[in-house]
Design an enzyme around this catalytic site. Structure first.
Site, PDB file in Angstrom:
ATOM      1  N   LYS A 113       0.823  -1.213   0.000  1.00 19.34           N
ATOM      2  CA  LYS A 113       0.000   0.000   0.000  1.00 19.34           C
ATOM      3  C   LYS A 113       0.859   1.267   0.000  1.00 19.34           C
ATOM      4  O   LYS A 113       0.425   2.311  -0.485  1.00 19.34           O
ATOM      5  CB  LYS A 113      -0.921   0.028   1.218  1.00 19.34           C
ATOM      6  CG  LYS A 113      -1.816  -1.190   1.401  1.00 19.34           C
ATOM      7  CD  LYS A 113      -2.946  -1.238   0.390  1.00 19.34           C
ATOM      8  CE  LYS A 113      -4.009  -2.261   0.720  1.00 19.34           C
ATOM      9  NZ  LYS A 113      -3.629  -3.667   0.526  1.00 19.34           N
TER      10      LYS A 113
HETATM   11  C1  PLP Z   1      -4.152  -4.775  -0.057  1.00 19.94           C
HETATM   12  C2  PLP Z   1      -3.304  -5.993  -0.114  1.00 19.94           C
HETATM   13  C3  PLP Z   1      -3.503  -6.986  -1.108  1.00 19.94           C
HETATM   14  C4  PLP Z   1      -4.626  -6.933  -2.122  1.00 19.94           C
HETATM   15  O1  PLP Z   1      -4.458  -5.923  -3.090  1.00 19.94           O
HETATM   16  P1  PLP Z   1      -5.692  -5.443  -3.979  1.00 19.94           P
HETATM   17  O2  PLP Z   1      -5.205  -4.258  -4.730  1.00 19.94           O
HETATM   18  O3  PLP Z   1      -6.788  -5.098  -2.990  1.00 19.94           O
HETATM   19  O4  PLP Z   1      -6.095  -6.564  -4.856  1.00 19.94           O
HETATM   20  C5  PLP Z   1      -2.618  -8.055  -1.145  1.00 19.94           C
HETATM   21  N1  PLP Z   1      -1.613  -8.177  -0.235  1.00 19.94           N
HETATM   22  C6  PLP Z   1      -1.411  -7.257   0.726  1.00 19.94           C
HETATM   23  C7  PLP Z   1      -0.301  -7.454   1.700  1.00 19.94           C
HETATM   24  C8  PLP Z   1      -2.240  -6.133   0.833  1.00 19.94           C
HETATM   25  O5  PLP Z   1      -2.018  -5.224   1.809  1.00 19.94           O
END
Ligand code: PLP
Length: 493
Positions: A113
């Site tokens: 993120k």
């Molecule tokens: C948010 C997240 C995901 C999923 O990503 P999306 O864009 O929602 O598909 C996968 N792994 C981690 C560690 C995340 O924080």
């Protein structure tokens, strides 16, 4: 370049700054650019000679045409510099002979993120100025863990913004709770909710849709904004690391220029994998996009038979950021593959009945690019072990992706390289990783970090070192009904 809603082909059309400021289009759809820019082979060659911040600025510049090159370059240098991403923003690491991890977790909160939330606040801050907005943007976030901390870290002390995060008191890990409760910055507030993630999410949605609260906030010079992955400002920066990864695969001679690479992404909201799809549409030689889900396999079923059905049991797993029943960004794929009209019809069905079905031709069109697999907890645990035995320590989300690659092995061309999005540091989920690797219970959630480090002889990442000793700033827990009052009080400060 102009942007419009995934649910309307006839506008209104807005600039990228406006799209980033608004988040959601007025008709409830998501903003998409009206065309997808392309990257020639020469342009890819040229990018290969640049640093990550320079590459990201170039890619963003193709979409955010109302931002200047200087603005984007300056923002990318700050967001992705050595101080925030020591050792580089999106490095590659080999897992086995054919699988290469694209590590997206070297930022301040150790999850992918950060790749979007380090830059998006800067883009929003500029968007406020570009659109003549004088009010302060109050970012409201309901989080089940990773997004809240990444948003706090991204918006901390950004001018003309404030951020309020709500999380379920008993629904996040000890490390995640401490990460948020010890957050620094003068414009941040963190509150625990008595209830689960849905209660926090519902509370935030209610505040967003309450005209009385909006008016009250406006009179105090505040507008509401969101940091969630439906915002174009979060999606666009994610395209950059896929383009960058391809450049690095070529530059490191792992592949020849122009060679096709498959991509696997552990998926929840469909944001990260949709960014890979856009990179492919821009001209990056990506082959199949493998959508990896945990036990919450709504996307696996969708990609197999064309039916999206959220009426199913919700499972709590060791990859909590993928515990999702509505993958919001899938709407963008329906729009790009079909049309705004068809997208709106499908979304109306989803809202009315929690379900929609593609036609046979539509499913075929989706399957030209995507294939889906899901891994249950046992397969995820095995994948953590197998990757470790191959020499790679991965977190449970990334392990779901590694399990999908294994499930796909009889179908794919094994000579082909495959890129796996590695989305979190294993230390963010140290207890579960330690348990899967050793079969032993860690002493407790915090001590698990040391135990994992000792067992694997790898270092605890700097942002998580000493997390138990930092000063806790936010201790309050409120009932969901008290959320509006919390927001108003914080806005009035
Ligand atoms: C948010 C997240 C995901 C999923 O990503 P999306 O864009 O929602 O598909 C996968 N792994 C981690 C560690 C995340 O924080």
């Amino acid at each position: 370049m102009l942007y419009s809603s995934t649910r309307s082909a006839t506008g209104p059309f807005v600039s990228s700054a406006e799209a980033i400021k608004r988040g959601l289009a007025p008709d409830g759809g998501l903003y998409m650019p009206n065309e997808i820019p392309t990257l020639s082979d020469d342009a890819l060659d040229e990018l290969a000679g640049l640093s990550y911040p320079e590459r990201a600025a170039r890619i963003l510049g193709k979409f955010l045409t109302d931002y200047t090159e200087e603005e984007l370059l300056s923002d990318c240098r700050e967001a992705y510099g050595e101080d925030r991403f020591p050792g580089g923003a999106a490095p590659l690491s080999d897992i086995d002979g054919s699988t290469v991890a694209l590590e997206l977790w070297h930022g301040p909160t150790c999850a992918f993120k950060d790749m979007a939330l380090q830059i998006m606040p800067r883009l929003l801050s500029r968007a406020l100025r570009k659109t003549g907005e004088l009010k302060t943007a109050l970012i409201l976030v309901a989080t089940s863990g990773d997004t809240g901390k990444a948003a706090l870290e991204g918006y901390r002390d950004v001018p003309q913004t404030k951020i309020q995060v709500f999380y379920p008191a008993d629904g996040v890990s000890r490390v995640q709770k401490l990460q948020m409760a010890t957050q620094t910055g003068d414009n941040v507030n963190v509150t625990a909710i008595r209830g689960n993630f849905d209660d926090a999410q519902t509370g935030v949605k209610k505040i967003f849709s309450d005209p009385a609260i909006r008016d009250e906030l406006a009179s105090r010079g505040v507008i509401l904004s969101s940091a969630n992955s439906i915002n174009w400002g979060r999606l666009a920066p994610q395209i950059a690391y896929y383009v960058s990864a391809y450049c690095d695969l070529v530059a490191s001679s792992r592949i020849d220029p122009g060679e096709t690479v498959d991509v696997t992404v552990p998926t929840g909201n469909f944001g990260n994998i949709f960014a890979a799809y856009l990179a492919k549409r821009m001209g990056v030689p990506f082959g199949r996009l493998i959508c990896a889900s945990n036990r919450n396999d709504v996307l696996t079923e969708f990609l197999a038979c064309g039916v999206y059905d959220r009426n199913r049991a919700f499972h709590t797993t060791m990859s909590p950021s993928m515990d999702i029943l509505i993958s919001s960004n899938l709407e963008r794929l329906l729009y790009v593959k079909f049309s705004a009209r068809r997208c709106k019809a499908l979304m109306d069905q989803l809202n009315a009945s929690g379900r929609y079905a593609l036609t046979h031709e539509e499913l075929t069109a989706v399957r030209e690019d995507f294939v889906g697999y899901s891994a249950d907890e046992e397969m995820t645990g095995e994948a953590i072990k197998r990757a470790y035995e191959a020499g790679y320590l991965c977190d449970p989300h990334t392990a779901v992706g590694y399990a999908a690659i294994r499930a796909d092995r009889n179908v794919r061309d094994r000579a082909k390289k495959i890129l796996l999005a590695s989305t979190a540091s294993p230390y963010k989920f140290a207890s579960n990783v330690y348990r899967c690797l050793t079969g032993k219970e860690p002493t407790n959630d915090l001590f698990a970090l040391q135990e994992l480090a000792a067992f694997t002889s790898t270092p605890v990442p700097a942002p998580l070192v000493g997390i138990g000793e930092r000063a806790v700033r936010f201790t309050g827990t409120v009932a969901p009904e008290e959320m509006p009052a919390k927001v108003l009080a914080f806005a009035g400060l």
